[in-house]
Design a protein around this motif. Sequence first.
Motif, PDB file in Angstrom:
ATOM      1  N   PHE A  51       0.859  -1.190   0.000  1.00  0.00           N
ATOM      2  CA  PHE A  51       0.000   0.000   0.000  1.00  0.00           C
ATOM      3  C   PHE A  51       0.888   1.230   0.000  1.00  0.00           C
ATOM      4  N   VAL A  52       0.572   2.150  -0.901  1.00  0.00           N
ATOM      5  CA  VAL A  52       1.384   3.360  -1.022  1.00  0.00           C
ATOM      6  C   VAL A  52       0.507   4.586  -0.762  1.00  0.00           C
ATOM      7  N   VAL A  53       0.879   5.344   0.255  1.00  0.00           N
ATOM      8  CA  VAL A  53       0.180   6.588   0.581  1.00  0.00           C
ATOM      9  C   VAL A  53       0.981   7.739  -0.006  1.00  0.00           C
ATOM     10  N   ARG A  54       0.300   8.648  -0.650  1.00  0.00           N
ATOM     11  CA  ARG A  54       0.982   9.830  -1.187  1.00  0.00           C
ATOM     12  C   ARG A  54       0.388  11.092  -0.583  1.00  0.00           C
ATOM     13  N   LEU A  55       1.250  11.955  -0.146  1.00  0.00           N
ATOM     14  CA  LEU A  55       0.800  13.230   0.430  1.00  0.00           C
ATOM     15  C   LEU A  55       1.693  14.344  -0.096  1.00  0.00           C
TER      16      LEU A  55
END
Lengths: 466, 225
Positions: free
Chosen positions: A452-456
């Motif tokens: 899972f990749v979170v981008r902010l």
Amino acid sequence: MTRRRGPRTLRGRATLALTGVAAVLTAVMALGVWLYATDYLLQTRQNVTLAQAAANGAQVQRGLATPGLSPAQLLAQLPRETGSVSLLADDGEWSTTSLRIGRDDLPRALRTEVLAGDPSRQRIVVDGRPYLAIGVPLAGLDDAYFEVFPLTELDSTYRVLSTILVLGVLTVVPVAAAIGWWVTRPALRPLDRISAAAAAIAAGNLTARIDPREDPTLVPIAESFNATAAALERRVRTDARFASDVSHELRSPLTTMLNAMALIEDHADDLPEDGREGLALLGAEVRRFERLVADLLEISRADAGSGDLVLERVRLAALVHEAMARRELDGRAGVPLRVASGADDVVVRADKRRLERVVGNLVENADNHGGGLTAVAVERSGDIARVIVDDRGTGVPEAERAAVFERFARGSGSARTASEGSGLGLALVTRHLQLMGGSVDVTDNPGGGARFVVRLPVDPEIRRPG
Amino acid sequence: MTRSVLIIEDDVRIRRIVAMTLRREGLEVTEAASGQEGLDQLEERPHDMVLLDLMLPDRDGFEVCREIRRRSDTPIIMITARTDSHDVVAGLEAGADDYVTKPFVAKELSARIRALARRSRGDQVRPRIQIEDLEIAPQDGVVTRDGAVVPLTRTEFKLLSELAAERGRVVSREELLERVWGYDYFGDSRLVDVHVRRLRKKIESDPSAPTVVTTVRGMGYRLPE
């Protein structure tokens, strides 16, 4: 369904139509100018040449009556404009003032007609140049005077004229296209406004409306659009409030249940074997129920709007580190946390509580549904900070990747029996990130499990150069 | 020494089970079913701690909170049904020291009750400190300005004396949550922020431009050297 050809945007079609009409109109006008101008020029030229030929014919008639003059001398005396040639048929004998144009250059039909006594004229071409041949019958049998006038000048005038007209038409087309593009912009701006409002609603801003005062032409469509949007907003809010009310109402009994549960658990040793097992099952379900109520409330609140969103500067690596520490406090074995160089001090603009939930939920998801967490990483590339969560499960099949973020989604690979989640964990992750301007997606990690990749977005205030 | 807790909660089931749990944890518990009953109980005898539900049938929980605060500095933990910013912050502004959101596990609450109920006054061996015109006397548990006592709640006093003990150094919100409120990890940093705001109103000559308790952005709070 047949595919429509040509531009698909309204603006493109409007521009194309305008250009087409302009092109046709200018072409028709140019053609009219051409026909009228050429006709006029030719008429004028013909009138001049006819008068000239008639006068010269009369002079030749008189000259023939005067003895002692050879036809060649007679022709040489005639006043002629530059380039014109005189020919004389005298009892079948032909004389000419030019070496290039003789009897044979005149069409037989013209000669026959004139020699038969009818004045006549015809356009001819000699050596590729245009001429106007005019025949004047003379008094004697088989006598006639011909004069051949060059039309070269007229022709070049035609060429200039046609060039100008064609160029005119060719210029009008792009100019019309440009004007059409430019003029349709303000005309179609209302549509831009509508599509912007619709896009805002689709993106979750349910309060987006069109202000009909901005443009009177918009009033009817703005009113119906706004009515639709308001109905949608009411509906969504009612649903969200209902979910929120339900979870609120569940909080008080849940408090009693949780505390009674804890009390009974303290006395677990006094229970018989099967009583303890029943208690354990009940305890697990009560806690799952607690989790469900909490998540339901949280997601319904997120649906109701971003009212309590508190954006602040958050050190991402520190927050992830704390989440990992908390996980270990809960009795899980530690996993490596890799912070890429340059990402250790990266600061994002986020709601701390929500971001904690995001990271917490992803880690928990890996532990509970992904066969166990294997690694967590914090990275940064440019203006985007990333949190990567890997597990050792079977991964998420391509076809299910969008669905895992839906509410109450149950992936085919998830161990349903061991599940302690509410089914809302990943949906909450998505919702929270949406509110903070971030995103999440799932791919495979090199070890075979899910990633899972979170981008902010990185907080612009402290963005370091480069 | 046994700490006494007054629980003001109209939901009889919650009140009963929380009281039972806290008694098992060694606390002395008095129950009140309404705001008025709670205030009467407090009038009758002091308690070390009040657990106060904000949703009460007779009186608004915030009002009860203010009323208790008017009468005493007894620490108050409010019980809220939501975590919305305005509810929590309004409760803290009304004088509550901490909060707990339903559903909560009373057993996990006892550590925080003990931390807040701990008598901070007179039981510390810290030196007197003079900051500007303020004098902090941890042993006596009082803060005076030009000789006059500044009325601080226990929590406000504890917050100030924790900062005073580390004067010149930045103390993070997390450290303060642990030392003042008894959170071993992860409390709500709004607790610290609202309490600092309350404290400033009482001790700063200009609360909008604080010189005693200063904020170090992104790090915490500090008292001057």
